[in-house]
Design a protein around this motif. Sequence first.
Motif, PDB file in Angstrom:
ATOM      1  N   ARG A 275       0.806  -1.205   0.000  1.00 59.62           N
ATOM      2  CA  ARG A 275       0.000   0.000   0.000  1.00 59.62           C
ATOM      3  C   ARG A 275       0.848   1.267   0.000  1.00 59.62           C
ATOM      4  NH1 ARG A 275      -3.625   2.070   4.577  1.00 59.62           N
ATOM      5  NH2 ARG A 275      -4.799   3.566   3.389  1.00 59.62           N
ATOM      6  N   HIS A 276       2.019   1.195   0.624  1.00 60.82           N
ATOM      7  CA  HIS A 276       2.820   2.396   0.837  1.00 60.82           C
ATOM      8  C   HIS A 276       4.120   2.425   0.033  1.00 60.82           C
ATOM      9  CE1 HIS A 276       0.128   3.591   4.069  1.00 60.82           C
ATOM     10  NE2 HIS A 276       0.129   2.316   4.429  1.00 60.82           N
TER      11      HIS A 276
ATOM     12  N   ASP B 115       3.756   7.538  -0.342  1.00 52.39           N
ATOM     13  CA  ASP B 115       3.045   8.585   0.386  1.00 52.39           C
ATOM     14  C   ASP B 115       3.839   9.887   0.363  1.00 52.39           C
ATOM     15  OD1 ASP B 115       1.102   6.686   1.111  1.00 52.39           O
ATOM     16  OD2 ASP B 115       2.236   6.106   2.888  1.00 52.39           O
ATOM     17  N   SER B 116       3.139  10.986   0.125  1.00 55.49           N
ATOM     18  CA  SER B 116       3.830  12.278   0.134  1.00 55.49           C
ATOM     19  C   SER B 116       4.059  12.770   1.560  1.00 55.49           C
ATOM     20  CB  SER B 116       3.048  13.330  -0.667  1.00 55.49           C
ATOM     21  OG  SER B 116       1.792  13.560  -0.073  1.00 55.49           O
ATOM     22  N   ARG B 117       3.184  12.367   2.476  1.00 51.38           N
ATOM     23  CA  ARG B 117       3.308  12.745   3.884  1.00 51.38           C
ATOM     24  C   ARG B 117       3.263  11.473   4.720  1.00 51.38           C
ATOM     25  NH1 ARG B 117       2.681  17.829   5.250  1.00 51.38           N
ATOM     26  NH2 ARG B 117       1.625  17.386   7.209  1.00 51.38           N
ATOM     27  N   ILE B 118       4.349  11.182   5.387  1.00 50.54           N
ATOM     28  CA  ILE B 118       4.419   9.992   6.234  1.00 50.54           C
ATOM     29  C   ILE B 118       4.369  10.485   7.674  1.00 50.54           C
ATOM     30  CG2 ILE B 118       5.731   7.919   6.781  1.00 50.54           C
ATOM     31  CD1 ILE B 118       7.062   8.199   4.007  1.00 50.54           C
TER      32      ILE B 118
ATOM     33  N   SER C 278      -0.340   4.711   9.079  1.00 56.78           N
ATOM     34  CA  SER C 278       0.475   4.635   7.858  1.00 56.78           C
ATOM     35  C   SER C 278       1.920   4.281   8.177  1.00 56.78           C
ATOM     36  CB  SER C 278       0.427   5.956   7.089  1.00 56.78           C
ATOM     37  OG  SER C 278      -0.859   6.168   6.585  1.00 56.78           O
TER      38      SER C 278
ATOM     39  N   SER D 176       8.873  10.997  -3.820  1.00 60.45           N
ATOM     40  CA  SER D 176       7.476  11.404  -3.630  1.00 60.45           C
ATOM     41  C   SER D 176       7.201  11.980  -2.247  1.00 60.45           C
ATOM     42  CB  SER D 176       6.540  10.209  -3.839  1.00 60.45           C
ATOM     43  OG  SER D 176       6.637   9.748  -5.151  1.00 60.45           O
ATOM     44  N   VAL D 177       8.167  11.878  -1.352  1.00 60.84           N
ATOM     45  CA  VAL D 177       7.943  12.253   0.047  1.00 60.84           C
ATOM     46  C   VAL D 177       8.237  13.736   0.271  1.00 60.84           C
ATOM     47  CG1 VAL D 177       8.568  11.777   2.447  1.00 60.84           C
ATOM     48  CG2 VAL D 177       8.526   9.908   0.778  1.00 60.84           C
TER      49      VAL D 177
END
Length: 117
Positions: A5-6, A22-25, A30, A56-57
């Motif tokens: 998923r991540h 994910d852009s925001r971890i 998550s 992407s983070v």
Amino acid sequence: MTDYRHISLNVVDDICVIRLLDSRIVDDISILELGNELFTLVEEGGHTKLLLNFSSVEFLSSAALGKLIMLYKKITIRKGALKLCCITPDIRELFTIMNLDRIFDIREEEADALAAF
């Protein structure tokens, strides 16, 4: 193959190249899921050479950094290597402030990180 998923992954030679999706971890669920996905690659998948691509983070919490440190320890115990690449300047500054740039091998580009293995 397992669905993640991540992360997305691609194996290049014996190096597992992982793109964080994910852009925001930041949220606990998550971070837990991401950690489990990464740990599974090492513990069950037997991967000992991992390259994490952060392109992407945009934001990373301190709890997420804790998962990265745990991943580093799991790989080190198995005599493997973990490298990070494509980290934004803001996140890179966080690594520097916390002295994590001394622990992690951080490269600017994915190709440079791959060549460093």
